[in-house]
Design a protein around this motif. Structure first.
Motif, mmCIF file in Angstrom:
data_model
loop_
_atom_site.group_PDB
_atom_site.id
_atom_site.type_symbol
_atom_site.label_atom_id
_atom_site.label_comp_id
_atom_site.label_asym_id
_atom_site.label_seq_id
_atom_site.Cartn_x
_atom_site.Cartn_y
_atom_site.Cartn_z
ATOM 1 N N ALA A 295 25.116 33.382 -31.191
ATOM 2 C CA ALA A 295 25.329 32.003 -30.744
ATOM 3 C C ALA A 295 25.499 31.072 -31.939
ATOM 4 O O ALA A 295 26.348 30.160 -31.916
ATOM 5 C CB ALA A 295 24.155 31.551 -29.889
ATOM 6 N N CYS B 164 28.722 28.691 -32.867
ATOM 7 C CA CYS B 164 28.559 27.245 -33.015
ATOM 8 C C CYS B 164 28.847 26.755 -34.435
ATOM 9 O O CYS B 164 28.481 25.633 -34.797
ATOM 10 C CB CYS B 164 27.149 26.835 -32.621
ATOM 11 S SG CYS B 164 26.797 27.065 -30.876
ATOM 12 N N ARG C 227 27.172 21.013 -29.429
ATOM 13 C CA ARG C 227 27.844 21.878 -30.397
ATOM 14 C C ARG C 227 29.301 22.110 -29.997
ATOM 15 O O ARG C 227 29.657 22.067 -28.809
ATOM 16 C CB ARG C 227 27.150 23.249 -30.481
ATOM 17 C CG ARG C 227 25.773 23.206 -31.124
ATOM 18 C CD ARG C 227 25.889 23.007 -32.632
ATOM 19 N NE ARG C 227 24.588 23.133 -33.281
ATOM 20 C CZ ARG C 227 23.760 22.128 -33.477
ATOM 21 N NH1 ARG C 227 24.078 20.910 -33.059
ATOM 22 N NH2 ARG C 227 22.606 22.321 -34.100
ATOM 23 N N PHE D 291 32.224 25.045 -30.028
ATOM 24 C CA PHE D 291 32.249 26.506 -29.980
ATOM 25 C C PHE D 291 33.556 26.984 -30.619
ATOM 26 O O PHE D 291 34.641 26.534 -30.216
ATOM 27 C CB PHE D 291 32.150 27.014 -28.539
ATOM 28 C CG PHE D 291 31.005 26.410 -27.757
ATOM 29 C CD1 PHE D 291 29.753 26.253 -28.344
ATOM 30 C CD2 PHE D 291 31.175 25.982 -26.444
ATOM 31 C CE1 PHE D 291 28.699 25.693 -27.637
ATOM 32 C CE2 PHE D 291 30.132 25.427 -25.729
ATOM 33 C CZ PHE D 291 28.884 25.270 -26.330
ATOM 34 N N HIS E 114 33.554 22.385 -26.398
ATOM 35 C CA HIS E 114 32.302 21.835 -26.907
ATOM 36 C C HIS E 114 31.383 21.549 -25.729
ATOM 37 O O HIS E 114 31.830 21.343 -24.614
ATOM 38 C CB HIS E 114 32.519 20.574 -27.756
ATOM 39 C CG HIS E 114 33.200 19.460 -27.019
ATOM 40 N ND1 HIS E 114 34.549 19.212 -27.122
ATOM 41 C CD2 HIS E 114 32.714 18.522 -26.164
ATOM 42 C CE1 HIS E 114 34.863 18.172 -26.380
ATOM 43 N NE2 HIS E 114 33.771 17.733 -25.778
ATOM 44 N N THR F 288 24.122 23.613 -26.188
ATOM 45 C CA THR F 288 23.562 24.921 -26.518
ATOM 46 C C THR F 288 22.045 24.865 -26.357
ATOM 47 O O THR F 288 21.390 23.952 -26.879
ATOM 48 C CB THR F 288 23.908 25.338 -27.956
ATOM 49 O OG1 THR F 288 25.325 25.372 -28.107
ATOM 50 C CG2 THR F 288 23.342 26.714 -28.275
ATOM 51 N N TYR G 254 18.433 27.227 -26.655
ATOM 52 C CA TYR G 254 17.853 28.417 -27.276
ATOM 53 C C TYR G 254 16.444 28.631 -26.743
ATOM 54 O O TYR G 254 15.604 27.738 -26.807
ATOM 55 C CB TYR G 254 17.859 28.228 -28.795
ATOM 56 C CG TYR G 254 16.964 29.144 -29.586
ATOM 57 C CD1 TYR G 254 16.888 30.504 -29.327
ATOM 58 C CD2 TYR G 254 16.201 28.620 -30.633
ATOM 59 C CE1 TYR G 254 16.063 31.332 -30.078
ATOM 60 C CE2 TYR G 254 15.379 29.442 -31.398
ATOM 61 C CZ TYR G 254 15.309 30.794 -31.112
ATOM 62 O OH TYR G 254 14.495 31.605 -31.864
ATOM 63 N N GLU H 298 21.998 29.942 -24.150
ATOM 64 C CA GLU H 298 23.029 29.549 -23.184
ATOM 65 C C GLU H 298 23.985 28.563 -23.833
ATOM 66 O O GLU H 298 23.555 27.582 -24.456
ATOM 67 C CB GLU H 298 22.396 28.920 -21.945
ATOM 68 C CG GLU H 298 21.635 29.909 -21.085
ATOM 69 C CD GLU H 298 21.192 29.321 -19.764
ATOM 70 O OE1 GLU H 298 21.432 28.106 -19.543
ATOM 71 O OE2 GLU H 298 20.618 30.064 -18.940
ATOM 72 N N LEU H 299 25.261 28.831 -23.675
ATOM 73 C CA LEU H 299 26.326 27.938 -24.140
ATOM 74 C C LEU H 299 26.927 27.279 -22.907
ATOM 75 O O LEU H 299 27.547 27.947 -22.080
ATOM 76 C CB LEU H 299 27.389 28.727 -24.904
ATOM 77 C CG LEU H 299 26.883 29.613 -26.049
ATOM 78 C CD1 LEU H 299 28.024 30.426 -26.640
ATOM 79 C CD2 LEU H 299 26.208 28.777 -27.119
ATOM 80 N N GLN H 300 26.704 25.987 -22.776
ATOM 81 C CA GLN H 300 27.126 25.267 -21.576
ATOM 82 C C GLN H 300 28.302 24.361 -21.905
ATOM 83 O O GLN H 300 28.140 23.297 -22.501
ATOM 84 C CB GLN H 300 25.963 24.451 -21.019
ATOM 85 C CG GLN H 300 24.741 25.294 -20.687
ATOM 86 C CD GLN H 300 23.637 24.509 -20.034
ATOM 87 O OE1 GLN H 300 23.771 23.325 -19.785
ATOM 88 N NE2 GLN H 300 22.521 25.172 -19.740
ATOM 89 N N LEU I 299 35.124 32.341 -24.813
ATOM 90 C CA LEU I 299 33.760 32.388 -25.337
ATOM 91 C C LEU I 299 33.159 33.779 -25.149
ATOM 92 O O LEU I 299 32.499 34.325 -26.046
ATOM 93 C CB LEU I 299 32.893 31.356 -24.623
ATOM 94 C CG LEU I 299 32.690 29.999 -25.292
ATOM 95 C CD1 LEU I 299 31.812 29.113 -24.407
ATOM 96 C CD2 LEU I 299 32.040 30.165 -26.659
#
Length: 451
Positions: free
Chosen positions: A35, A39, A55, A57, A67, A70, A72, A86-88, A99
């Motif tokens: 991740a 980022c 962030r 991506f 973008h 994020t 953690y 998770e990358l939202q 992604l």
């Protein structure tokens, strides 16, 4: 089950299609490093646990994919018990696919269906009943189903099972004390404690079994099939129950050629209604296929409504259809009862409901009859359950009854203790404490990707 401890898995965690937000989820030992690379690598500020970071991506060649936010979650305080990120971003299928591909290119593996929840179970974050409740909540089609699944996810079912299991182990210890000190007289008090415990636990398991049966019925929903001669009003009844013009209604026999399906809610239970072709000697190949499908679907019905025409009474054709119906719950439906002063006599041993699909008279009585026939009267149950839970509780109750019978006649103490061990083992299968290996693959394969 093919769980590899060192793998980092990734999946799109939001449903297919366009949306306001799309989520890519990573779990495993390399989730944070992958991740971080997505980022911007070392140039980006380190991720703070449980803090929302804005962030961009990036691809490996530095192009911006999207973008967003994020998040953690360091191990073990995450859904899976592993490091999770998770990358939202935006709910663009193309951006999410990019992604996902970038995460895989950087060392992640595409997750199998249900693998996140499988890891949550294997890492002790959920027991097996709770993990199954996740899927039940996702697939809920009514408020009652969602409430029951949420209760199981919160542990209502598991806590009830664990409470009985602890008592059972205590009773087993008492029984085995008699084996360890077989040459000593432990007295009548000891034997009475075992007898009382067997009676009490039998009642508790029986009560939990009834609740699980109700929860399992609610979780799977119901299937009601309408059958009968042509032109008795099956399609009209289908429309009346569905409260919309779902089926074509004409005076021409054989209008319904194929299976027609609608879903309604009865006391919180999603019920699939299936209208079928009129059962008779087919007039052509198309109608013959419809009739064949009608006869086939009858075998999967939880309840059959045999619709008859009250204005002409019970006919020889009705009798033939009734005789050929598969075994199981059924109701005779006297439709067109508005055309007669009283419904005709019902065949002996059958339960009948008189109504008019045209005017709506008698539909409330039919609703109540359906609820009772499908076993959904009263409380829907405090939690969701599966058929395997019911079977495990049935096994546990059978073993408790065996132990009670043996103990009451002064049976061999070793056999009493063995039945108690079997009863405890059956209970433990509900939450996956033992013997889970063979069923994990079947359970988690039915989950969606990303959960």
């Amino acid at each position: 089950m093919d769980y590899q401890q060192g793998d980092t898995i990734v999946a799109i965690a939001t449903p297919p299609g366009e949306g306001g937000v799309g989520i890519v989820r990573l779990s495993g030992p390399r989730a944070l490093s992958i991740a971080t690379a997505l980022c911007g690598g070392s140039a980006a500020e380190p991720l703070t646990p449980r803090y929302a970071h804005f962030r961009r991506f990036y691809t490996r060649d530095g192009r911006v994919i999207d973008h967003g936010i994020t998040l953690y979650f360091p191990a073990p305080h995450s859904y899976t018990g592993e490091t999770v990120v998770e990358l939202q971003g935006h709910g663009s299928p193309l951006a999410l696919a990019s992604l996902l591909a970038e995460a895989i290119a950087r060392g992640a593996r595409a997750a199998r269906a249900g693998e996140f929840s499988e890891r949550a179970f294997l890492n002790g974050r959920l027991d097996l009943a709770q993990a199954e409740a996740v899927a039940d909540l996702i697939h809920a089609r009514s408020d009652a189903q969602a409430r029951a699944a949420a209760a199981s996810l919160e542990g209502a079912f598991s806590q009830a099972v664990d409470g009985i299991h602890r008592q059972l182990l205590h009773l087993l210890a008492l029984a085995e004390a008699g084996l360890d000190f077989s040459e000593e007289d432990l007295g009548d008090t000891h034997e009475q404690a075992i007898a009382d415990g067997l009676t009490q636990l039998g009642r508790q398991v029986a009560r939990l079994l009834r609740q699980a049966e109700q929860g399992a019925r609610l979780a799977r929903g119901g299937r009601v099939v309408l059958a009968g001669r042509p032109n008795v009003g099956k399609s009209s009844l289908m429309n009346a129950l569905a409260r919309r013009e779902s089926a074509i209604v004409t005076a021409i026999p054989g209008t319904t050629r194929d299976l027609l399906r609608e879903e309604i809610l009865l006391n919180g239970l999603p019920v699939e209604l299936i209208d079928t072709a009129g059962l008779r000697q087919a007039g052509d190949a198309v109608e013959a296929e419809g009739i064949a499908r009608a006869r086939h679907i009858l075998h999967s019905a939880q309840l059959i409504l045999l619709v008859a025409d009250a204005s002409v009474g019970w006919q020889a054709e009705d009798e033939v259809i009734l005789r050929d119906l598969p075994e199981g719950p059924r109701r005779i439906i006297w439709n067109k009862s508005d055309l007669v002063s009283a419904p005709p006599p019902t065949p002996a041993g059958e339960v009948a409901v008189a109504l008019s699909a045209q005017t709506g008279a008698g539909l409330d009585a039919l609703h109540q009859s359906l609820i009772e026939a499908l076993g959904m009267h009263g409380d829907n149950g405090p939690f969701s359950a599966r058929r395997r839970h019911v079977e495990a509780l049935e096994d546990s109750l059978d073993q408790l009854n065996t132990a009670k019978d043996l103990h009451s006649v002064g049976g061999v103490p070793e056999l009493v203790a063995q039945s108690l061990r079997e009863a405890a083992g059956a209970l433990a299968r509900v939450t996956g404490q033992i013997d889970a290996e063979d069923i994990l693959g079947e359970i988690f394969s039915r989950f969606c990707i990303g959960k």
